[in-house]
Write a protein that holds these residues in place. Structure first.
Motif, PDB file in Angstrom:
ATOM      1  N   VAL A   1       4.210  -4.444   0.021  1.00  0.00           N
ATOM      2  CA  VAL A   1       3.255  -3.371  -0.289  1.00  0.00           C
ATOM      3  C   VAL A   1       3.367  -2.251   0.746  1.00  0.00           C
ATOM      4  O   VAL A   1       3.302  -1.069   0.401  1.00  0.00           O
ATOM      5  CB  VAL A   1       1.817  -3.919  -0.376  1.00  0.00           C
ATOM      6  CG1 VAL A   1       0.808  -2.787  -0.566  1.00  0.00           C
ATOM      7  CG2 VAL A   1       1.703  -4.932  -1.514  1.00  0.00           C
ATOM      8  N   ALA A   2       3.584  -2.604   2.003  1.00  0.00           N
ATOM      9  CA  ALA A   2       3.714  -1.589   3.059  1.00  0.00           C
ATOM     10  C   ALA A   2       4.907  -0.673   2.820  1.00  0.00           C
ATOM     11  O   ALA A   2       4.910   0.479   3.257  1.00  0.00           O
ATOM     12  CB  ALA A   2       3.837  -2.265   4.425  1.00  0.00           C
ATOM     13  N   ALA A   3       5.900  -1.177   2.127  1.00  0.00           N
ATOM     14  CA  ALA A   3       7.108  -0.391   1.862  1.00  0.00           C
ATOM     15  C   ALA A   3       6.977   0.490   0.610  1.00  0.00           C
ATOM     16  O   ALA A   3       7.908   1.232   0.283  1.00  0.00           O
ATOM     17  CB  ALA A   3       8.313  -1.325   1.715  1.00  0.00           C
ATOM     18  N   TYR A   4       5.849   0.436  -0.066  1.00  0.00           N
ATOM     19  CA  TYR A   4       5.666   1.230  -1.278  1.00  0.00           C
ATOM     20  C   TYR A   4       5.794   2.718  -0.976  1.00  0.00           C
ATOM     21  O   TYR A   4       5.289   3.213   0.031  1.00  0.00           O
ATOM     22  CB  TYR A   4       4.293   0.991  -1.890  1.00  0.00           C
ATOM     23  CG  TYR A   4       4.160  -0.270  -2.717  1.00  0.00           C
ATOM     24  CD1 TYR A   4       5.172  -1.226  -2.795  1.00  0.00           C
ATOM     25  CD2 TYR A   4       3.004  -0.510  -3.421  1.00  0.00           C
ATOM     26  CE1 TYR A   4       5.022  -2.362  -3.560  1.00  0.00           C
ATOM     27  CE2 TYR A   4       2.840  -1.654  -4.189  1.00  0.00           C
ATOM     28  CZ  TYR A   4       3.852  -2.573  -4.257  1.00  0.00           C
ATOM     29  OH  TYR A   4       3.698  -3.695  -5.011  1.00  0.00           O
ATOM     30  N   GLY A   5       6.418   3.393  -1.908  1.00  0.00           N
ATOM     31  CA  GLY A   5       6.545   4.841  -1.842  1.00  0.00           C
ATOM     32  C   GLY A   5       5.816   5.475  -3.019  1.00  0.00           C
ATOM     33  O   GLY A   5       5.054   4.812  -3.734  1.00  0.00           O
ATOM     34  N   GLU A   6       6.100   6.738  -3.241  1.00  0.00           N
ATOM     35  CA  GLU A   6       5.404   7.488  -4.295  1.00  0.00           C
ATOM     36  C   GLU A   6       5.658   6.905  -5.680  1.00  0.00           C
ATOM     37  O   GLU A   6       4.748   6.876  -6.517  1.00  0.00           O
ATOM     38  CB  GLU A   6       5.803   8.964  -4.248  1.00  0.00           C
ATOM     39  CG  GLU A   6       5.033   9.846  -5.209  1.00  0.00           C
ATOM     40  CD  GLU A   6       3.512   9.790  -5.022  1.00  0.00           C
ATOM     41  OE1 GLU A   6       2.798   9.932  -6.043  1.00  0.00           O
ATOM     42  OE2 GLU A   6       3.032   9.609  -3.891  1.00  0.00           O
TER      43      GLU A   6
ATOM     44  N   ARG B   1       0.223  -1.671   5.682  1.00  0.00           N
ATOM     45  CA  ARG B   1       0.956  -1.117   6.828  1.00  0.00           C
ATOM     46  C   ARG B   1       0.263  -1.451   8.144  1.00  0.00           C
ATOM     47  O   ARG B   1       0.914  -1.785   9.142  1.00  0.00           O
ATOM     48  CB  ARG B   1       1.129   0.391   6.658  1.00  0.00           C
ATOM     49  CG  ARG B   1       2.094   0.724   5.523  1.00  0.00           C
ATOM     50  CD  ARG B   1       2.220   2.202   5.252  1.00  0.00           C
ATOM     51  NE  ARG B   1       3.158   2.413   4.153  1.00  0.00           N
ATOM     52  CZ  ARG B   1       3.201   3.480   3.385  1.00  0.00           C
ATOM     53  NH1 ARG B   1       2.346   4.484   3.606  1.00  0.00           N
ATOM     54  NH2 ARG B   1       4.076   3.580   2.409  1.00  0.00           N
ATOM     55  N   ILE B   2      -1.063  -1.380   8.155  1.00  0.00           N
ATOM     56  CA  ILE B   2      -1.817  -1.734   9.361  1.00  0.00           C
ATOM     57  C   ILE B   2      -1.618  -3.218   9.671  1.00  0.00           C
ATOM     58  O   ILE B   2      -1.403  -3.597  10.825  1.00  0.00           O
ATOM     59  CB  ILE B   2      -3.311  -1.395   9.191  1.00  0.00           C
ATOM     60  CG1 ILE B   2      -3.502   0.114   9.041  1.00  0.00           C
ATOM     61  CG2 ILE B   2      -4.125  -1.926  10.365  1.00  0.00           C
ATOM     62  CD1 ILE B   2      -4.884   0.516   8.537  1.00  0.00           C
ATOM     63  N   TRP B   3      -1.668  -4.060   8.637  1.00  0.00           N
ATOM     64  CA  TRP B   3      -1.451  -5.495   8.821  1.00  0.00           C
ATOM     65  C   TRP B   3      -0.081  -5.733   9.457  1.00  0.00           C
ATOM     66  O   TRP B   3       0.033  -6.512  10.409  1.00  0.00           O
ATOM     67  CB  TRP B   3      -1.550  -6.215   7.479  1.00  0.00           C
ATOM     68  CG  TRP B   3      -1.377  -7.696   7.565  1.00  0.00           C
ATOM     69  CD1 TRP B   3      -2.368  -8.618   7.727  1.00  0.00           C
ATOM     70  CD2 TRP B   3      -0.148  -8.419   7.503  1.00  0.00           C
ATOM     71  NE1 TRP B   3      -1.818  -9.880   7.773  1.00  0.00           N
ATOM     72  CE2 TRP B   3      -0.457  -9.787   7.635  1.00  0.00           C
ATOM     73  CE3 TRP B   3       1.187  -8.053   7.347  1.00  0.00           C
ATOM     74  CZ2 TRP B   3       0.511 -10.781   7.614  1.00  0.00           C
ATOM     75  CZ3 TRP B   3       2.160  -9.043   7.336  1.00  0.00           C
ATOM     76  CH2 TRP B   3       1.824 -10.393   7.465  1.00  0.00           C
ATOM     77  N   CYS B   4       0.932  -5.047   8.948  1.00  0.00           N
ATOM     78  CA  CYS B   4       2.287  -5.202   9.495  1.00  0.00           C
ATOM     79  C   CYS B   4       2.343  -4.769  10.958  1.00  0.00           C
ATOM     80  O   CYS B   4       2.977  -5.442  11.785  1.00  0.00           O
ATOM     81  CB  CYS B   4       3.296  -4.401   8.670  1.00  0.00           C
ATOM     82  SG  CYS B   4       3.621  -5.090   7.031  1.00  0.00           S
ATOM     83  N   GLU B   5       1.687  -3.667  11.277  1.00  0.00           N
ATOM     84  CA  GLU B   5       1.653  -3.201  12.669  1.00  0.00           C
ATOM     85  C   GLU B   5       1.006  -4.244  13.572  1.00  0.00           C
ATOM     86  O   GLU B   5       1.489  -4.502  14.684  1.00  0.00           O
ATOM     87  CB  GLU B   5       0.881  -1.883  12.771  1.00  0.00           C
ATOM     88  CG  GLU B   5       1.589  -0.693  12.177  1.00  0.00           C
ATOM     89  CD  GLU B   5       0.699   0.550  12.100  1.00  0.00           C
ATOM     90  OE1 GLU B   5      -0.409   0.550  12.685  1.00  0.00           O
ATOM     91  OE2 GLU B   5       1.108   1.522  11.438  1.00  0.00           O
ATOM     92  N   MET B   6      -0.073  -4.834  13.100  1.00  0.00           N
ATOM     93  CA  MET B   6      -0.739  -5.867  13.894  1.00  0.00           C
ATOM     94  C   MET B   6       0.178  -7.065  14.092  1.00  0.00           C
ATOM     95  O   MET B   6       0.337  -7.554  15.217  1.00  0.00           O
ATOM     96  CB  MET B   6      -2.051  -6.291  13.224  1.00  0.00           C
ATOM     97  CG  MET B   6      -3.123  -5.219  13.248  1.00  0.00           C
ATOM     98  SD  MET B   6      -4.628  -5.686  12.347  1.00  0.00           S
ATOM     99  CE  MET B   6      -5.343  -6.873  13.495  1.00  0.00           C
ATOM    100  N   GLN B   7       0.784  -7.541  13.014  1.00  0.00           N
ATOM    101  CA  GLN B   7       1.682  -8.694  13.100  1.00  0.00           C
ATOM    102  C   GLN B   7       2.872  -8.391  14.004  1.00  0.00           C
ATOM    103  O   GLN B   7       3.246  -9.209  14.847  1.00  0.00           O
ATOM    104  CB  GLN B   7       2.170  -9.103  11.716  1.00  0.00           C
ATOM    105  CG  GLN B   7       1.103  -9.657  10.800  1.00  0.00           C
ATOM    106  CD  GLN B   7       0.501 -10.970  11.255  1.00  0.00           C
ATOM    107  OE1 GLN B   7      -0.654 -11.023  11.625  1.00  0.00           O
ATOM    108  NE2 GLN B   7       1.276 -12.021  11.253  1.00  0.00           N
ATOM    109  N   ASP B   8       3.456  -7.218  13.813  1.00  0.00           N
ATOM    110  CA  ASP B   8       4.621  -6.829  14.626  1.00  0.00           C
ATOM    111  C   ASP B   8       4.258  -6.675  16.093  1.00  0.00           C
ATOM    112  O   ASP B   8       5.107  -6.827  16.966  1.00  0.00           O
ATOM    113  CB  ASP B   8       5.243  -5.541  14.086  1.00  0.00           C
ATOM    114  CG  ASP B   8       5.866  -5.722  12.701  1.00  0.00           C
ATOM    115  OD1 ASP B   8       6.042  -6.878  12.258  1.00  0.00           O
ATOM    116  OD2 ASP B   8       6.146  -4.695  12.047  1.00  0.00           O
ATOM    117  N   GLY B   9       2.988  -6.371  16.362  1.00  0.00           N
ATOM    118  CA  GLY B   9       2.506  -6.239  17.734  1.00  0.00           C
ATOM    119  C   GLY B   9       2.061  -7.563  18.334  1.00  0.00           C
ATOM    120  O   GLY B   9       1.519  -7.600  19.438  1.00  0.00           O
ATOM    121  N   GLY B  10       2.259  -8.639  17.593  1.00  0.00           N
ATOM    122  CA  GLY B  10       1.930  -9.965  18.111  1.00  0.00           C
ATOM    123  C   GLY B  10       0.527 -10.450  17.802  1.00  0.00           C
ATOM    124  O   GLY B  10       0.110 -11.490  18.302  1.00  0.00           O
TER     125      GLY B  10
END
Length: 132
Positions: free
Chosen positions: A9-14, A41-50
């Motif tokens: 879902v984070a990779a979704y575009g227009e 996208r926020i979820w991914c940022e959180m996960q990627d940030g540990g």
């Protein structure tokens, strides 16, 4: 929504956004679709940030379900101090459509709160599921 896989879902575009806006099987609100993509996208940022998103959410209830003891449905609140705090923290992270009432409903749905009234047979069953 690809099974609500946050990475997809984070990779979704227009084009994906437009596909969803034309999907009669969902609520076709541009704001809600945008919020779902942004939230992924926020979820991914959180996960990627540990950060473990689940652990972060459970921290609002001390890591275990709240076992309420309501005698009647009229006693069950629509929001609590925990849902207000979680909603505020979610909004601070950039999530949308997450006020304290909907957050409390989420907390009930996922088992963070046992709001079965005590006369209900499920109250004890749900309470016992939370025990190690």
């Amino acid at each position: 929504f690809h099974g609500f896989d946050p990475r997809k879902v984070a990779a979704y575009g227009e084009a994906d956004r437009q596909r969803l806006l034309n999907d009669a099987g969902i609520v076709r609100s541009a704001a809600k679709i945008d919020a779902a993509i942004k939230g992924a996208r926020i979820w991914c940022e959180m996960q990627d940030g540990g950060e473990d998103f689940s652990a972060w959410l459970w921290s609002f209830v001390g890591g275990e379900p709240i076992q309420n003891q309501w005698g009647a449905m009229k006693e069950v609140p629509t929001q609590t101090a925990e849902s207000v705090a979680m909603a505020k923290a979610l909004k601070a992270r950039g999530f949308n459509f997450c006020g304290p009432v909907i957050v409390y409903a989420f907390m009930q749905a996922v088992g963070m709160v046992n709001d079965h009234v005590t006369p209900c047979f499920r109250h004890g069953e749900v309470r016992d599921m939370a025990r190690p």
